[in-house]
Design an enzyme around this catalytic site. Structure first.
Site, short mmCIF file in Angstrom:
data_model
loop_
_atom_site.label_atom_id
_atom_site.label_comp_id
_atom_site.label_asym_id
_atom_site.label_seq_id
_atom_site.Cartn_x
_atom_site.Cartn_y
_atom_site.Cartn_z
N ASP A 93 -5.02 32.29 -11.91
CA ASP A 93 -5.45 33.66 -11.66
C ASP A 93 -6.99 33.64 -11.77
O ASP A 93 -7.58 32.66 -12.17
CB ASP A 93 -4.78 34.64 -12.61
CG ASP A 93 -5.23 34.46 -14.04
OD1 ASP A 93 -4.69 35.13 -14.92
OD2 ASP A 93 -6.13 33.63 -14.26
N ASP A 267 5.22 35.54 -12.04
CA ASP A 267 4.80 34.84 -13.26
C ASP A 267 4.93 35.81 -14.42
O ASP A 267 4.70 37.03 -14.24
CB ASP A 267 3.33 34.37 -13.16
CG ASP A 267 2.37 35.44 -13.67
OD1 ASP A 267 1.95 36.28 -12.84
OD2 ASP A 267 2.08 35.45 -14.88
#
Ligand SMILES: CNc1nc2cc3nc[nH]c(=O)c3cc2[nH]1
EC number: 2.4.2.29
Length: 373
Positions: A93, A267
């Site tokens: 990320d 996720d």
């Protein structure tokens, strides 16, 4: 020349999609669940075990790795795959979400975010360009744009400002990412709980022709119904031939309902974090091994599981380990939980392939409702 990044939809069942992402480091079967590997480790697990439970890809956190051990250091040591001994795809990320939730004294401007490390207070700045540079130094396969995730509830003008900033940052990330063969940069749809802003964000990102699209700004405390409504609004505005990734989600029930609305990738820290807190996910629902009712129970968590942590250890033993705060307790429950999540994804993929997703989803949900005997 590295194999290019490709996504194929192999089957659909309603709005649910069974697909496959093909990358140089391997294939990702979708719908996919990505175990969270925050500091370059899926906590309490060996990477061979993570692979063994069926994970095709893990998530790495840019924020944690840039602070410690540092992106340039990881690059000098051969990149994150080499460093952590995980040779398969990694999605990182951008770090923005963790900056806003973990760091101190953060300031956000058009240029980017400045903040102080939650570890040692050292000052940092992260621009869209620097976030992509860090993710490239980590040799990440799927890199996320830097965005601004609005905490809900929020004023409409605040949600709009953050959504528009995130679009400008998406353009800058696309430019900074350039052309990295075999890798991908995903945009992130923002817009909070506002339908019009969600549509504008999704349409503008789709026009950028990115390799994949995340739906951000959710799983930030809003009711599940609001999250699902935003998926109903957002997914139809995204290209059908590109992967859709719902960030930070979720419980097994969230996953079932989000796959049904067209999400391909997930996720969540739940299975790993719950494992460290004595909580087991099973096909009969959640089992809290801290509870004294397990003290004399000789049964395993799930005699039918192919995961040794679920099949070979008594609840009494797991209860003992959890109560005594033995490291093995967190290890076995994390192993069980990740195995359960991957088995769930495997069942979901098979159900979509055989057009039985709705019925299978109902069976799975009934299993949880039956509760743990
Ligand atoms: C646990 N919930 C959750 N984790 C997230 C991570 C994110 N990263 C970037 N951008 C997001 O909007 C975003 C939203 C999120 N929700």
């Amino acid at each position: 020349m590295a194999k290019p990044f490709s996504f194929k939809v192999l089957a659909t069942d309603g709005r649910a999609r069974r697909g496959i992402i093909d990358m140089p480091r391997g294939e990702i079967r979708t719908p996919a669940f990505m175990p969270v590997g925050t500091g370059g480790t899926v906590k309490t697990m060996y990477m061979d075990q993570v692979r063994g439970v069926g994970a095709d890809i893990i998530l790495g956190n840019t924020y944690h790795l840039m602070l410690r051990p540092g992106a340039e250091r990881v690059a000098r040591l051969g990149g994150l795959h080499e460093f952590a001994r995980w040779p398969h795809p990694i999605l990182t990320d951008s770090g923005g979400f963790q900056v806003m939730s973990l760091s101190k004294l953060r300031k956000l401007t058009e240029k980017g975010v400045t903040f102080r490390s939650h570890i040692d207070g050292a000052p940092y700045e992260m621009s869209p360009e620097r976030s992509i540079e860090i993710q490239s130094l980590l040799d990440s396969d799927i890199q996320m744009q830097l965005d601004e995730c609005t905490a809900l509830p929020a004023e409409l003008k605040e949600i709009e400002r953050a959504m528009e900033l995130s679009l400008r940052w998406a353009e800058r990330c696309k430019t900074a990412f350039g052309d990295q063969p075999g890798k991908a940069m995903f945009g992130i749809v923002q817009g909070g709980d506002n339908a019009a802003l969600r549509v504008r964000s999704a349409q503008a990102l789709s026009a950028m022709g990115l390799k994949g699209y995340a739906v951000g700004g959710l799983a930030v405390g809003e009711p599940q119904a609001v999250m699902l409504e935003m998926l109903d609004i957002t997914c139809p505005e995204l290209p059908a031939d590109k992967p859709r990734y719902l960030m930070g989600v979720g419980t097994p029930d969230d996953i079932l309902k989000s796959v049904a609305r067209g999400i391909d990738m997930f996720d969540c820290v739940m299975p790993t974090r719950a494992g460290r807190h004595g909580l087991a996910y099973t096909r009969r629902g959640k089992v809290n091994l801290r509870n004294a009712r397990h003290a004399d129970d000789p049964r395993p968590l799930d005699e039918e599981s192919d995961c040794p942590a679920a099949r070979d250890y008594s609840r009494a033993y797991l209860h003992h380990l959890v109560r005594s705060q033995e490291a093995l307790g967190a290890m076995l429950l994390t192993w069980n939980n990740l195995s359960y999540y991957q088995k769930l994804m495997q069942d979901i993929r098979a159900a979509i392939e055989t057009q039985t997703f709705e019925a299978r989803g109902a069976e799975i949900t009934e299993g949880w409702a039956r509760g743990d005997i």
